[in-house]
Structures are given as C-alpha cells and as structure tokens.
Write an enzyme that holds these catalytic residues in place. Structure first.
Site, short mmCIF file in Angstrom:
data_model
loop_
_atom_site.label_atom_id
_atom_site.label_comp_id
_atom_site.label_asym_id
_atom_site.label_seq_id
_atom_site.Cartn_x
_atom_site.Cartn_y
_atom_site.Cartn_z
N ARG A 141 76.65 15.28 -14.49
CA ARG A 141 78.00 14.71 -14.29
C ARG A 141 78.19 13.29 -13.60
NH1 ARG A 141 78.02 17.84 -17.43
NH2 ARG A 141 79.07 19.68 -17.26
N SER A 153 87.55 20.28 -13.06
CA SER A 153 86.60 20.83 -11.80
C SER A 153 86.48 20.02 -10.79
CB SER A 153 85.12 21.27 -12.49
OG SER A 153 85.19 22.01 -13.39
N GLU A 181 83.64 16.26 -7.67
CA GLU A 181 83.29 15.69 -8.89
C GLU A 181 84.54 14.80 -9.20
OE1 GLU A 181 81.93 18.41 -11.84
OE2 GLU A 181 83.17 17.65 -13.42
C1 LIG Z 1 91.79 20.90 -17.69
C2 LIG Z 1 90.44 20.15 -17.60
C3 LIG Z 1 89.46 20.71 -18.05
C4 LIG Z 1 88.16 19.90 -17.93
N1 LIG Z 1 86.90 20.33 -18.29
C5 LIG Z 1 85.92 19.82 -18.27
C6 LIG Z 1 84.53 20.24 -18.83
O1 LIG Z 1 84.52 21.15 -19.25
N2 LIG Z 1 83.42 19.32 -18.57
C7 LIG Z 1 83.48 17.94 -17.99
O2 LIG Z 1 82.34 17.52 -17.94
N3 LIG Z 1 84.69 17.55 -17.65
C8 LIG Z 1 85.98 18.37 -17.56
N4 LIG Z 1 86.99 17.81 -17.06
C9 LIG Z 1 87.09 16.72 -16.61
C10 LIG Z 1 87.15 15.23 -17.32
O3 LIG Z 1 87.98 15.75 -18.59
C11 LIG Z 1 85.99 14.76 -17.64
O4 LIG Z 1 85.33 14.26 -16.58
C12 LIG Z 1 86.09 13.49 -18.62
O5 LIG Z 1 85.02 13.08 -19.42
C13 LIG Z 1 86.87 12.44 -17.90
O6 LIG Z 1 87.26 11.43 -18.86
P1 LIG Z 1 88.73 10.44 -18.60
O7 LIG Z 1 88.88 9.57 -19.75
O8 LIG Z 1 89.81 11.50 -18.12
O9 LIG Z 1 88.24 9.93 -17.44
P2 LIG Z 1 88.69 9.18 -16.11
O10 LIG Z 1 89.33 10.34 -15.28
O11 LIG Z 1 89.99 8.25 -16.35
O12 LIG Z 1 87.76 8.61 -15.39
C14 LIG Z 1 86.66 9.13 -14.91
C15 LIG Z 1 85.65 8.15 -14.46
O13 LIG Z 1 85.16 7.43 -15.72
C16 LIG Z 1 85.38 5.92 -15.48
N5 LIG Z 1 85.66 5.43 -16.97
C17 LIG Z 1 86.75 6.26 -17.61
N6 LIG Z 1 86.47 5.27 -18.69
C18 LIG Z 1 85.42 4.29 -18.62
C19 LIG Z 1 84.91 3.18 -19.20
N7 LIG Z 1 85.52 3.03 -20.65
N8 LIG Z 1 83.91 2.56 -18.96
C20 LIG Z 1 83.33 2.94 -17.90
N9 LIG Z 1 83.85 3.87 -16.99
C21 LIG Z 1 84.82 4.54 -17.20
C22 LIG Z 1 86.41 5.82 -14.44
O14 LIG Z 1 86.33 4.67 -13.90
C23 LIG Z 1 86.24 6.94 -13.40
O15 LIG Z 1 84.93 6.93 -12.60
C24 LIG Z 1 88.18 18.86 -17.36
C25 LIG Z 1 89.51 18.22 -16.73
C26 LIG Z 1 90.72 18.84 -17.07
C27 LIG Z 1 91.80 18.35 -16.38
#
Ligand SMILES: Cc1cc2nc3c(=O)[nH]c(=O)nc-3n(C[C@H](O)[C@H](O)[C@H](O)COP(=O)(O)OP(=O)(O)OC[C@H]3O[C@@H](n4cnc5c(N)ncnc54)[C@H](O)[C@@H]3O)c2cc1C
Length: 324
Positions: free
Chosen positions: A178, A228, A304
């Site tokens: 992660r 998470s 996380e």
């Molecule tokens: C219901 C639910 C279930 C989930 N299940 C999982 C799971 O099974 N496994 C898992 O790993 N995660 C899970 N997550 C968490 C989340 O979906 C992941 O971490 C996902 O990868 C985050 O992506 P995001 O685009 O929403 O990032 P954001 O929340 O928008 O950002 C997260 C981080 O990534 C950075 N970021 C975003 N885009 C970029 C970019 N283009 N360049 C550089 N940095 C960037 C942001 O600055 C921040 O630091 C879950 C979330 C929810 C709500």
C-alpha cells in the site's frame, strides 16, 4: 508569501486549457462526502496542459492530486494551494495483442478491469473491486484478492512539480504494501502494464463477478466510506498475519460512534459517514480506535486513508486520543 486561491487561478488561467476554479468544493467528489474546498482546483485537459500549469506555478504553492478520493479524507478547513483532478483526457486505454495495456491514470480501476477482460488480457480482474482510479492505485500500490498494482506493471509516465514529463520503471516506483517510494510530488498521468494475452473474456468476466459478489457480501460498498482505514500491521505473506480489523474488534470498537461517524458493523476496518458527519468526526473516530487498540492490544495502527488539508478552526484532531 502564501498565494490565495483567486491569485493562483488568475496566474494559471492564461496558461491552461482545462478548468481552473478558486474555492471549488471537493466534498461531492469524495467517497466520504465531507471536507472543505480547494483554495484552487485545476482539472487539466491532458498531460501537456498539466505540465504547462506546473511549469508556471511558484514552487511555494502546495500541490495535491486527487483521483476518485476513495482513500482520502478531506479535512473541514479545505485544502491549501492547488488541488488537481485528472479525469477526462486521462481516462483512455489502449490494448495490444501481446497483452500490453496503456491507460490514463484518471481511468477508474473497475473500468480498466472491464477493458482488459474485453480484450482477453488476464491479470487485472482484482481491479474490479477497487473503487479508485489508476493514479490512486499507483500511489497506493492498491491490491485485493491476491493481486497488486505492482504485479504486471511495466512503466508509468508522470509530471514533476516543475512541469517535466518523466517515465518511471518498476524499480523507480519502489512498490511496497500500500505504498510506493516514488517522489510524492510526481503526478502519474499514464501507466503501462503487461498482462496475459489470449484469455477467454468469459473467464475474466466470471472472475470479476466473483470479486463483485465477495465485495458486496463482506464490505459496506454502498456507504460513504474511505475503504480500509488502517494498514494491516503485518505485510501480506507474514506467517499468522494480524489484520487491522482483528485489532479493532479486539478493542471493542465495532459499531463505535462519534457524531454521525460510525465504525462499520459489517467490516470494522471501515469508517462510515452516516449522512451528516464532519471530517473531524471521522478523524476523531479513527484516532479513538487507534487509542483503544493501543491500550488493549499494544499495537499502533497506521492510517491507510490519506488525510489532507486543514482542520476547521477549533476542530483539531490529535493522534491516539480517545474522543468518545
Ligand atoms: C468501498 C471501498 C473499498 C476499497 N477496497 C480496497 C481494496 O480492496 N484494496 C485497496 O488497495 N484499496 C481499497 N480501497 C481504497 C482505495 O480505493 C484505493 O486506495 C485506491 O487505489 C485509491 O484510488 P483513488 O483514485 O480513489 O485515490 P485518492 O483517494 O484520490 O488518492 C489516494 C492517494 O493517491 C494519490 N494520487 C491519486 N491520483 C494520483 C496521481 N494521478 N498521481 C499521483 N498520486 C495520485 C493521492 O494524492 C493520494 O495520496 C477501497 C476504498 C473503498 C471506498
């Protein structure tokens, strides 16, 4: 001197083709549906547009990039400096017969899984269950169901804080559980993976359906949540791995409530906004869980979920404090 949002917008306006807005609301883009506005929001049209904006932005202006904000809690006082969202212009994918796939980082993980399945490219069905974007997946090394973003990774393109376009190899990304070691100021714009070519799309569709069914049964996927909340204290593969949720449960925190935020009854490593929670309610609930887990099991859970921005005045939150 700190630049105000309107000043940032006025500076960027003549240099970018995309949308620039001072004081833009962020809450509606986030999974938690909470948080204050961005001092200034930029939605660039493409990679060159993003690079042009960053090239003229003074170095002292803080920059925050958001994907689908499914892993982010935006605090109530809003986010200082420039917030960047990559959406249209960053959401196309190209597939090749040898299993190579290149996609924009604004593409939703679940859509990416479907694109790969349609092209008969295996290795990406786990993305069906992750509700973020590929940009967030790269930054977080998102993973589920035995797969991680790093597994089939070939390279990523990114824009640096001063507007240079660079390409990163897997070694330069430095993927861990992660987390990636890639410099925090890099904004990923596209990613190339190499999957397994020639897989029957129906097989891949069945894998994705399995992932969806599992999610709906075990996680509050329809709620306002950030996924998470805490990292598992032991990385995957550790013998007798201790999951974060087991510590939360052992500390008696399942169903704990602060304001309108609650620790999910269905999966106690998820915090939920029941409707009118503030970001401070959610963060206080998380810190209360950490304090109780420390007291009961002796383990310090790490967040996380990314918490970004300023606290609202008088609503600061302190680590490891019991607010209940
Ligand atoms: C219901 C639910 C279930 C989930 N299940 C999982 C799971 O099974 N496994 C898992 O790993 N995660 C899970 N997550 C968490 C989340 O979906 C992941 O971490 C996902 O990868 C985050 O992506 P995001 O685009 O929403 O990032 P954001 O929340 O928008 O950002 C997260 C981080 O990534 C950075 N970021 C975003 N885009 C970029 C970019 N283009 N360049 C550089 N940095 C960037 C942001 O600055 C921040 O630091 C879950 C979330 C929810 C709500």
């Amino acid at each position: 001197m700190t630049m105000r949002g309107a000043e940032i917008a006025a500076l960027l306006g003549p240099h970018v083709r995309g949308r620039v807005e001072a004081g833009a609301s962020l809450a509606e883009f986030t999974w938690f549906r909470v948080g204050g506005p961005a001092d200034c929001l930029l939605v660039p049209q493409d990679e060159d547009d993003l690079a042009a904006a960053l090239a003229v932005l003074p170095v002292e202006v803080p920059v925050t990039v958001l994907g689908l904000a499914s892993n982010t809690l935006v605090r109530d006082g809003g986010v200082p400096g420039l917030v960047i969202r990559l959406i249209r212009g960053f959401s196309q994918a190209q597939t090749f017969e040898d299993g190579t796939v290149t996609a924009g980082t604004g593409m939703a993980d679940a859509r990416f899984a479907r694109v790969c399945a349609d092209a008969g490219i295996g290795g990406f069905s786990f993305f069906r269950g992750i509700p973020g974007s590929l940009g967030g997946a790269l930054r977080m090394n998102a993973g589920a169901h035995g797969g991680e973003t790093k597994d089939n990774f070939v390279s990523a393109r990114a824009v640096t804080r001063n507007g240079q376009i660079v390409t990163l190899t897997a070694a330069q990304m430095g993927f861990h559980y992660r987390h990636t070691d890639a410099p925090l100021d890099l904004i990923f714009t596209s990613v190339t993976f190499k999957g397994t070519p020639g897989v029957d799309p129906l097989v891949l569709k069945a894998q994705m359906d399995e992932v969806s069914t599992y999610r709906e049964t075990h996680q509050p996927t329809k709620d306002r949540t950030g996924g998470s909340t805490f990292k598992n204290p032991d990385p995957p593969g550790t013998p007798n791995q201790r999951s974060a949720w087991k510590h939360v449960d052992a500390a008696g925190c399942r169903g704990l409530v602060i304001g309108d935020a609650i620790v999910s009854e269905k999966h106690c490593n998820f915090l939920i906004n029941r409707g009118s929670a503030t970001a401070a309610d959610i963060e206080r609930l998380g810190e209360t869980v950490r304090a109780r887990v420390r007291a009961v099991t002796g383990v310090d859970l790490d967040w996380e979920i990314k918490r970004i921005g300023r606290f609202a005045e008088g609503a600061e939150v302190s680590p490891f404090t019991d607010y209940a």
